[in-house]
Design a protein around this motif. Sequence first.
Motif, PDB file in Angstrom:
ATOM      1  N   SER C 148      -7.022   3.696   1.099  1.00  0.00           N
ATOM      2  CA  SER C 148      -7.583   5.047   1.130  1.00  0.00           C
ATOM      3  C   SER C 148      -6.480   6.069   0.894  1.00  0.00           C
ATOM      4  CB  SER C 148      -8.348   5.292   2.425  1.00  0.00           C
ATOM      5  OG  SER C 148      -7.480   5.670   3.447  1.00  0.00           O
ATOM      6  N   GLY C 151      -5.695   6.003  -2.772  1.00  0.00           N
ATOM      7  CA  GLY C 151      -6.745   6.709  -3.499  1.00  0.00           C
ATOM      8  C   GLY C 151      -6.581   8.213  -3.403  1.00  0.00           C
ATOM      9  N   ASN C 152      -6.271   8.698  -2.179  1.00  0.00           N
ATOM     10  CA  ASN C 152      -6.077  10.136  -2.020  1.00  0.00           C
ATOM     11  C   ASN C 152      -4.971  10.644  -2.928  1.00  0.00           C
ATOM     12  OD1 ASN C 152      -8.046  10.331  -0.128  1.00  0.00           O
ATOM     13  ND2 ASN C 152      -6.658  10.249   1.630  1.00  0.00           N
ATOM     14  N   ILE C 208     -13.423   5.685  -5.468  1.00  0.00           N
ATOM     15  CA  ILE C 208     -12.298   5.042  -4.784  1.00  0.00           C
ATOM     16  C   ILE C 208     -12.773   4.385  -3.498  1.00  0.00           C
ATOM     17  CG2 ILE C 208     -10.213   5.564  -3.479  1.00  0.00           C
ATOM     18  CD1 ILE C 208      -9.639   7.664  -5.754  1.00  0.00           C
ATOM     19  N   ARG C 209     -13.657   5.080  -2.768  1.00  0.00           N
ATOM     20  CA  ARG C 209     -14.179   4.478  -1.537  1.00  0.00           C
ATOM     21  C   ARG C 209     -14.943   3.192  -1.839  1.00  0.00           C
ATOM     22  NH1 ARG C 209     -14.133   9.445   0.645  1.00  0.00           N
ATOM     23  NH2 ARG C 209     -16.085  10.156  -0.256  1.00  0.00           N
ATOM     24  N   GLU C 212     -12.501   0.465  -2.620  1.00  0.00           N
ATOM     25  CA  GLU C 212     -11.859   0.036  -1.392  1.00  0.00           C
ATOM     26  C   GLU C 212     -12.676  -1.063  -0.718  1.00  0.00           C
ATOM     27  OE1 GLU C 212     -10.968   3.717   0.692  1.00  0.00           O
ATOM     28  OE2 GLU C 212     -10.648   2.461   2.456  1.00  0.00           O
TER      29      GLU C 212
END
Lengths: 271, 221, 222
Positions: C148, C151-152, C208-209, C212
């Motif tokens: 995460s 991704g951020n 992205i979530r 993940e």
Amino acid sequence: MQDMSGFPLELTGENKPMVSFRKVRKSYGSLTVLDDLDLDVSAGEMVSIIGPSGSGKTTVLRMLMTLEEINGGVIYVDGKPLTHMEKNGVLVPANERYLHSRRSDIGMCFQHFNLFPHMTALENCMEGPVQVLGLSKAEARDRSEELLEMVGMIAKKDQHPSRLSGGQQQRVAIARALAMRPKVMLFDEVTSALDPEVIGEVTNVIRQLVSEHNLTMLMVTHQMGFALDISDRVCFFYGGKIEEQGRPADLFGNPQRERTQQFLSAVKEAV
Amino acid sequence: MNIFEFAVQYWPRLAAGTGMTVAQFFLAAILGVAIALVMGLMKLSSSKLLRGTAVTYIEIFRGTSLLVQLYWIFFVLPLFGFSIDKFTAGYVAVGMNIGGYGAELVRGGILSVPKGQWEAALAINMSPAQRMRRIILPQALVNMLPPWGNLMIELLKGTALVSLISVADLMFETKQINGSTFLSAQAFGAALIIYYILARFMVTPFMRWLEAFMARKMGRA
Amino acid sequence: MFDWKWEFAWEILPRLVSATGNTLLAAGAGYGIALVLGLALAVAQRTQYRVLTFAVREIVEFVRSTPLLLQIFFVFYVGPQFGIRLSPWTSGMIAIGVHYACYLSEVYRGGIDSVPKGQWEAATALNMTTVQKYRRVIIPQAIPPALSGMGNYLVGIFKDTPMLSVIGVAELIHTANAIGSEHYRFLEPFTMVGIIFLAISLPAAGLIRLFEGRVRLKLGLK
Ligand SMILES: Nc1ncnc2c1ncn2[C@@H]1O[C@H](COP(=O)(O)OP(=O)(O)OP(=O)(O)O)[C@@H](O)[C@H]1O
Ligand SMILES: [Mg+2]
């Protein structure tokens, strides 16, 4: 610098022990955990280590697995020094390269299994043989499946650890360690983290190892009955020393030292 | 010319720029904290309208670049009749941007206060506003201070963008000096060091102190 | 809206779309550098060489506390002073790649620290070398908790690419600026750039979530 003159470069002779602790010392800062420990284990022998919490039982196994450095003395495995190596005819502390050349003689099972969560049971077993021993995938698979069969886990070989019970995980962990074909196997309280009803499935595997294989084993356990059953010898640790050791029937049936008696009666009461 | 000789010769301009950077930082910080509080609380409100407004605000300011926001505020807003000078446009853009990120921290901080605290405040018959102000916010503040420390560093770094609308901050002065002397390593090197000192030896220690101070005040240390 | 000219917006759209390509390319290339270099910076801080560990730690702190904009200028202008001429793209990628490598190294470090000590020990018990331990055991487990954060920063690097415009990389803002000064109209280009950023970064965060979750599933980590 420690005087290493009392320690031979190699152990020789007919009955040379498989594992030999010679005056081994271990301390954490000012706390001495093991004090001049001497312990020989013959090839094929099963030695159980018992004792109160904090007496240094785990530390003995971790030093042998090279997870802890020692502060004095030498450990020998299969006649050759493990913690030290020869340099110009004298023993000096082993470097990582030397350790790497010796470590495959020893396998270890942990209280909390420590299986690799991102690999299936089979992949866990194949990992060492393929990556470290350089076996082909096919060979490693055959070897691993055979061992998973032996520990009764072949049906679950493609499961990840998160899908297995504690007892099942521990059996896979035993297979994983055995897949490296170690000469010495170490078990550190392998049943302590298990629910009572699955302890049997793990102890049975160890029982089978003792009866069918000629492995040298050191086992730390809190299960006195199990130690009595399967050990060739039991060592009672107290305060970083071996307070008493002997054949299981003798040590449990007729302990000589007061501390052993106290410990055993306290354990009996707890049960 | 080594960097010390450089600093000796150009320190008045570097100092003036640093002063402007610090001013932008403080104004943007005040605005950012205020917006973060308002938007964070609004996002937790039971009113759909308030919640929707907060979500829109947060998504817009976190979903686009600070530089885009800055240019928009400076170049586009005047077209709608809001003429805004560059000094104001600078800290408003940085503050509004940080406010969007801060709002999420405020929300997270408030949600991290155990449910029992709300219930206890209700049990002594506090009004919703009293509950929030006297019981929840102080505890939320302690919980969210550590990530605010990082956000304040981001804010300080964000102020460098105001140089692009010609606010005479440290970044701007450095670029001017570079343009007239071509002593790039010295000029940009000196600016890097000044920003580093501001971040590492002023902003961070202050936020640490604030954390410790608040924790002490709340009886947690 | 007040003075919005659809015709003009329509006319400049192709240029903005092609600039979006450049923006995405810059973000992707910068992120690629950051991913690899960040891992090296993270692992370097876990070696037993005190000097190396300390030096890397300080460099990471320094880069993280100073503005990316300034670092971009630094890389672009300092080279020529010593006879090294870097193109805007090269200097931009170096600056943004190193900047985000430092952020990512912290994310990796958190991921590596979250792997239980027993995993290192089990790997030692299997007699793995340090490289094998990282590659086979630690990194695969360090990545999921780091995802995460990773991704951020992917979205973060995308949003920071406009800073590359200052050295002449023809990404979105640079193009919008050019259009604005050619036509003396800033409303449409800057607003459209804002919308393009939203239209990419919002769905990206969702994707992205999703990704993940996929990775965790694939690695058998619940
Ligand atoms: N990493 C460490 N740092 C400091 N002290 C340690 C460390 N590991 C172990 N010790 C100490 O060494 C002593 C022996 O620990 P050890 O784990 O060998 O005990 P044990 O006999 O296995 O106990 P238990 O039955 O509780 O597992 C204890 O006093 C423990 O606190
Ligand atoms: Mg123990």
